[in-house]
Design a protein around this motif. Sequence first.
Motif, PDB file in Angstrom:
ATOM      1  N   GLU A 364       0.826  -1.205   0.000  1.00  0.00           N
ATOM      2  CA  GLU A 364       0.000   0.000   0.000  1.00  0.00           C
ATOM      3  C   GLU A 364       0.860   1.256   0.000  1.00  0.00           C
ATOM      4  N   ASP A 366       0.531   5.442   1.081  1.00  0.00           N
ATOM      5  CA  ASP A 366      -0.246   6.503   1.729  1.00  0.00           C
ATOM      6  C   ASP A 366      -0.095   7.786   0.920  1.00  0.00           C
ATOM      7  N   PRO A 374      -6.243  12.397   3.622  1.00  0.00           N
ATOM      8  CA  PRO A 374      -5.479  11.152   3.538  1.00  0.00           C
ATOM      9  C   PRO A 374      -6.240  10.077   2.764  1.00  0.00           C
ATOM     10  N   THR A 376      -5.496   5.878   0.766  1.00  0.00           N
ATOM     11  CA  THR A 376      -4.623   4.718   0.587  1.00  0.00           C
ATOM     12  C   THR A 376      -4.708   4.244  -0.855  1.00  0.00           C
TER      13      THR A 376
END
Length: 839
Positions: A364, A366, A374, A376
């Motif tokens: 993943e 960020d 934010p 993912t």
Amino acid sequence: MSRLLRSSRILAWFFLTGLSLAALVSSGFYLYLRPGLPPVEQLMDIKLQTPLRVYSADNRLIAEFGEKRRAPITIEQIPTIQLQAFMAAEDARFYEHIGVDFKGLLRAAVELVTTGEIQSGGSTITMQVAKNYFLSRDRTFIRKFNEILLAIQIERELDKNRIFELYLNKIYLGNRAYGIQAASLVYYNKPVHELDLAQMAMLAGLPKAPSAYNPLANPQRALIRRNWILGRMQELGYITPDAYQLAVEAPLTASYNATATEVDADYVAEMARSELVERFGEAAYTDGYKVTLTVDSSKQQAATMALRNGLEAYDRRHGYRGPIGKVAAEELGNGAPDELLAGYPRIEELRPALVTNVRDKDGEVDVHVRHLGPATMAFESMTWAKRFKTESYTGAEPKQASEVVNPGDIVYVKALSASAPDGGETDTAAEQGESVTSSPLQVALYQLPNVQGALISLDAKSGAIEALVGGYSFSQNKYNRAAQARRQPGSTFKPFVYLTALESGMTPATIYNDAPIVFNDAELENTWRPENSSGEFDGPTRLREALYRSRNLVSIRLLRDLGIQNTLNYLQQLGLPTDDMQKDLSLALGSGLLTPMELARGFAVIANGGYDVQPWLIKEIRDVNNDVVYEAPEVVLCDRNCEEMAQTVTLPAPQDPGTGERTADTPDPELRIAHRLADERAVYILHSMMRDVIKRGTGRRALALGRDDIAGKTGTTNDQRDAWFGGFNYDLATTVWVGFDQPSPMGRGEYGAVAALPVWVDYMKVALADTPAAFMPQPNGIISVRIDPATGRRARAGQEGAVFELFREENAPEALPADIGNGGQISGGSAGGLPQSLF
């Protein structure tokens, strides 16, 4: 008593003298100012500046143009409590005074004497109408006297409700909102009759100072102003104490709401705007015109998404070009991420995002998405991102996320999770403080395509534009490729050459040799050795097969036999522009220049059976009073007696759908006559040949639609610089182009069937959904014959492998003697002997 009486007389004398002087001064001002005052009758004729609104054929808002956002409304449509909120804020005695509230003026005079400033002004609603419609906003005594005189005059000639209505439609309430209905939509995204009491009071507080009391710019001051108005409403008996208490405790709910367009059709909207300005000048932006277009909202939305998805798919096939920006490591922890992303705009669904951490172990990444926060990004969304080397070569597929992105990279992403906002949310809304989403997002890696494209879909029988897209994003580039890009059509041009051949007496069974050929033509710069795209040659080939397999050598030999000038003359008859077409044999391969619009129009002529339809966009124009000022003429397909029909109507000069140019004094006709341009039997046979392009030729991907009524032609130019697909059924003709704005190779394998046809299929899947099959009716004079596919001649009785072919009666092959002797029906064939074209 005598002293008291004497004092009273003196005071009375001073009072009368002062009153007389005031009357004389007032009379003098009146006599001086009255001649320059405008007549109140003008109020009845004044047009409120109302923006131009563009709608789809099914009444979905496409766009709004104009500096002022306004939605006129009648006083009957406004709740009484909303009227009372404005009265409490601006003029509580509105229904009692004569246009001037002398108590208010006295209060303003006292303020001037005691503070040295005019704080409240003492203006009534009627005086504000006089100022807003007729006078400047200068704070001078002369303007104030004019305002008073006009207010009294207005009250004499108009009733109170009409005055109040004029006021509520004219006042500026901030954020481009003029009038109460527009403000209600801007701040609360709902009409005024749906507002609650607190929201009504908030709007009523704006006229005094739209900037100072704006709930978006100054929420605290706006709250104080709102609650003061609620208090005044309670004092005046408009609301109960309980209603007051509930309203003052209500939170601020205002947010910025841009005009909510319902269809993604910016290129179409710009075409409509250009046409309206051509017709009405700058008044198009202010006079409240409502334009209804021919585009269908569902088809238009499908066209927009099909083209974007197709361009993105091409882009992914050719690898990842890297981040669009970088942020130094020391800056990552400093400042707000949105500030670091400020220079990178959102483009349609693509949003700029800052990579903050790469977790290869978890698979993943960020990121911080501008205005969304934010998010993912899973490695699975990046596996396409092979490193771009050239248009034909990429690196290996990445094995982990760090091979694609690194902390500090700025990239484009698309939101995937259900909590993500839809495509209608704008950066402007987020910047105004609107809460967009509260839960973490899942996003996927994307990049802005370098390649461009266009899609144009026409009603084949009228020429009406059903959908049009001029590029990936109008906000990125306003160049309308559908109407303006002049490109080589490649093999999509071949059907017009084949139609010329059919009209010249050739048949689908005519044999031509698909074999190498070399030209030493003085008009060509070098020796020309044309090839088929496969590099292979099939030898003797029927024209039907040559078309659906797109054999270049057959097309060249065919054009040579037809004659270049004869073919150009026929193309002009079909209405295709020939000024930018080559005058050599490369014409057979589509070396001339056409816009997607021109090519789509040519395919529409074929689709409808050979009639001269022209693309058009505007269906109807209504003025601010909802009266029709323009209605598109009905299109009539005419075979015979067209001249008699033409005498009953006035025909305008053809309108250029790309520029909207027309003769200003040309009257709008009730009918638009589409004359026949091509022999219907030749066109019918061409339909059959082009359906084979789908069934067994280069257009087989269109079989995914599961329809028998579609026909078309792929096209690819040298080095895959342009990829095309043009296709139709009897009702709808659609053309797709894909390529770079500056012509350059798109890479290996990027043929029309790969780059353009999938876009066409995605669009037509929606455009033809739930519609019955639409075939061109078979005209008289067409016969079907069993032929030998190897020779094109009539097949003998019982011959294996024979196929049926269509012919015009006069072009049917001679019947074989054995068939005549057996009483066989003569129904077509091919000329005997080897044709000269084999050599």
